[in-house]
Design an enzyme around this catalytic site. Sequence first.
Site, PDB file in Angstrom:
ATOM      1  N   GLU A   1     -30.691   7.962 -90.054  1.00 27.03           N
ATOM      2  CA  GLU A   1     -30.310   8.774 -88.891  1.00 27.03           C
ATOM      3  C   GLU A   1     -31.275   8.675 -87.711  1.00 27.03           C
ATOM      4  O   GLU A   1     -31.876   9.674 -87.312  1.00 27.03           O
ATOM      5  CB  GLU A   1     -30.165  10.238 -89.299  1.00 27.03           C
ATOM      6  CG  GLU A   1     -29.066  10.469 -90.295  1.00 27.03           C
ATOM      7  CD  GLU A   1     -28.744  11.958 -90.489  1.00 27.03           C
ATOM      8  OE1 GLU A   1     -29.449  12.800 -89.905  1.00 27.03           O
ATOM      9  OE2 GLU A   1     -27.787  12.251 -91.207  1.00 27.03           O
TER      10      GLU A   1
ATOM     11  N   GLU B   1     -24.488  10.005 -97.069  1.00 26.93           N
ATOM     12  CA  GLU B   1     -24.757  11.438 -97.259  1.00 26.93           C
ATOM     13  C   GLU B   1     -23.490  12.217 -96.976  1.00 26.93           C
ATOM     14  O   GLU B   1     -22.782  11.915 -96.011  1.00 26.93           O
ATOM     15  CB  GLU B   1     -25.826  11.974 -96.285  1.00 26.93           C
ATOM     16  CG  GLU B   1     -27.233  11.635 -96.626  1.00 26.93           C
ATOM     17  CD  GLU B   1     -28.246  12.233 -95.632  1.00 26.93           C
ATOM     18  OE1 GLU B   1     -27.987  13.309 -95.055  1.00 26.93           O
ATOM     19  OE2 GLU B   1     -29.292  11.589 -95.441  1.00 26.93           O
TER      20      GLU B   1
HETATM   21  C1  BGC Z   1     -30.612  14.301 -93.179  1.00 29.75           C
HETATM   22  C2  BGC Z   1     -31.209  15.034 -94.350  1.00 29.75           C
HETATM   23  C3  BGC Z   1     -30.941  16.512 -94.214  1.00 29.75           C
HETATM   24  C4  BGC Z   1     -29.446  16.727 -94.214  1.00 29.75           C
HETATM   25  C5  BGC Z   1     -29.019  18.175 -94.108  1.00 29.75           C
HETATM   26  C6  BGC Z   1     -29.256  14.787 -92.768  1.00 29.75           C
HETATM   27  O1  BGC Z   1     -29.196  14.854 -91.386  1.00 29.75           O
HETATM   28  O2  BGC Z   1     -30.622  12.922 -93.405  1.00 29.75           O
HETATM   29  O3  BGC Z   1     -32.565  14.744 -94.422  1.00 29.75           O
HETATM   30  O4  BGC Z   1     -31.556  17.268 -95.206  1.00 29.75           O
HETATM   31  O5  BGC Z   1     -28.882  16.059 -93.117  1.00 29.75           O
HETATM   32  O6  BGC Z   1     -29.430  18.748 -92.907  1.00 29.75           O
END
Ligand code: BGC
Length: 439
Positions: free
Chosen positions: A159, A352
């Site tokens: 990111e 993610e």
């Molecule tokens: C990030 C994580 C973060 C998650 C939740 C993502 O933007 O890569 O490190 O914990 O979102 O906020």
Amino acid sequence: MATDAGNPITRFPAGFLWGVSTSAHQIEGAAKEREASVWDVFTAEPGRVKDGSTAAVACDHYHRYREDVALLAGLGVDAYRFSVSWPRVNSPGGLDFYDRLVDELCAAGVRPVPTLFHWDLPASLDWLERDTAARFADHVSVVAERLGDRVTKWITLNEPAEHTLLGHALGAHAPGRQLLFDALPVAHHQLLAHGLAVRALRAAGAGDIGIANSHGPTWPASKDPADLEAAAFYDVLLNRLFADPVILGAYPEGLGELMPGDVQADLKVIGEPVDWYGINYYAPTRVGAPQGTEIEFGGLTLPAELPFSVREIEDRPVTDFGWPVVPEGLTELLTGFRDRYGDRLPPIVITENGCSYEGIDDQDRIAYLDGHVRALHAALEAGVDVRGYFVWSLLDNFEWAEGYARRFGLVHVDFADPTLKRTPKASYHWFRDVLRAQR
Ligand code: BGC
């Protein structure tokens, strides 16, 4: 929340990669056993982290990684996405830790998928400096040489958009700068770092390389031209500023001129072909014309001078973080990417997806994940080439400026307990059953 939970999830193609994600700074702890990162400096400043906490101990994964790999094996994931801390690699014995972790993962039959930078920049470095990109390539070469005999899938950066926006434009994350649009060189230098890292990995004989970027649909607040224009601009910042250079080797119109250095030459590096493109998806954003006031949104303060304003998405359940739950936003996002980039779009991996909720009987998290896995399947049915899905996150962890107040884990961590007791939540058992049914 109404869901299809209970009906089995349709089968994904054979070879589809199921996993979970974490990052070094958020779970490792053992801060004394590595040099400092910008996050150590940031969290030491009063008022930066909401609960005043630091990641000095976090989940103490550095010492408890065997227990965590056993949790991964029990879950039955194919792959584990973790990040390699650059400050730790710079410190004596630091690479040995990743060596042990990778061995443990391989022995448990879980494929290691390291991210080579997830926001914990060594405190001595600065993304405003072009040289940081070259230093990153050196770091990548060192890691690839050590782990490349067992690691077969790599992620360069996590990111860069959020790291630029939150860390350098708004100051909500480390290093806490509020440069607004003067933060654009940070974007360019990270992109250059990505391209140089791809080259360094290939030179080390590594393949299967991707990047993990955050994306989400932008929904205009209304059909009013001022709202449409503001939303289009926001969409370029979130969905194209990083994706276009990586996928097309070009900046969106008007942005290349604002970047430092020999941009055209750099774009040849940045556009080095990747094997796949990682998307982190959480929620869409509703965007309208600026309202001339500061806005509090999702834990952030957005200054009045931004050329857009973020609005609430109504009539949707929200997570504990206040983020709206919109599973079909994932289908919309993926089909939108396919429509935008066509044949140029590499295969996609969802690197993610997850949500913050309290509690061990976390039915809300199950509903969220269930909805998103189904929405992902809908994108596959619509012809988008998606090869994997990683849940954020394995463990409750240090959620950056929110400290330990936001719990994203499939596994609960008792931060008040000296042994940092891990307890699998209902969602852990749910995901395990989903994975079993896919075999
Ligand atoms: C990030 C994580 C973060 C998650 C939740 C993502 O933007 O890569 O490190 O914990 O979102 O906020």
